[in-house]
Design an enzyme around this catalytic site. Sequence first.
Site: not given
Length: 279
Positions: A93, A95, A97, A187, A264
Amino acid sequence: MILLCVFMASIMTATAGNFHQDVDITWGGPRANILDGGRQLSLSLDKDSGSGFQSKQEFLFGRFDVQMKLVPRNSAGTVTTFYLSSQGGSHDEIDFEFLGNSSGEPYTLHTNVYSQGKGNREQQFHLWFDPTKGFHTYSIDWSPESIKFLVDNIPIRVFHNWEKIGVSYPKSQPMRVYSSLWNADDWATRGGLVKTDWTQAPFTASYRNFNANGCVASTGSSSCASKFSSTLQGGAQSDQGLDARSRNRLSKFMIYNYCTDHKRFPQGIPAECKRPRFL
């Protein structure tokens, strides 16, 4: 040379910019409308449902453009998308957004790349214009060497093929072009702190000048990869990243880069982030 041109014509498709011919409305019922003889399309979201469309054809590499005008005023909680995707749990994918925001605040442009079902490669930007005031062009340029994200033909991100150092790259699964408008107020805006104000519904995004100039997947992956890379993308030239001027210009618009999010990735940032050409 003539035979090569004939062969390339047989594997490449450039859509004509008519939504009736190029896409199928896949969900949302009357919330998705093709207008003006196929030259424009609108997607809407209300409390009951969003809406979306997909390209009629699957592609393996190509350049995909659309002009969009995003949801105006208070768009908090909404997400408008333009992306490529294959099917299945191990899907690929690419993206775009657009995460809505409260009236007067900027949209967040969220980009991501998935390969074999794994993403976690997000970069986010604030645009240098108001995307609700007029149409702007958003493009995905996908080749065997790199994926480029462009806004009004300005590259904002390049994701290179680093398979040689063990980084998975989308190159073998055909993808359709998709777009949707949906509610993601758990979110989308400030991590879900700002909810969708349904008194503002319906929310509407507009589209025009859709173009898919790519290799139709039914031709076969080997033909798409070799011919698209060497002939259409200029070979090694397509493997260049953003130059220093572009990086400096975009640095003030980037608001998140997974490559700098050390919390992260406590075991170390992803391998591609350590390459000198990576933005």
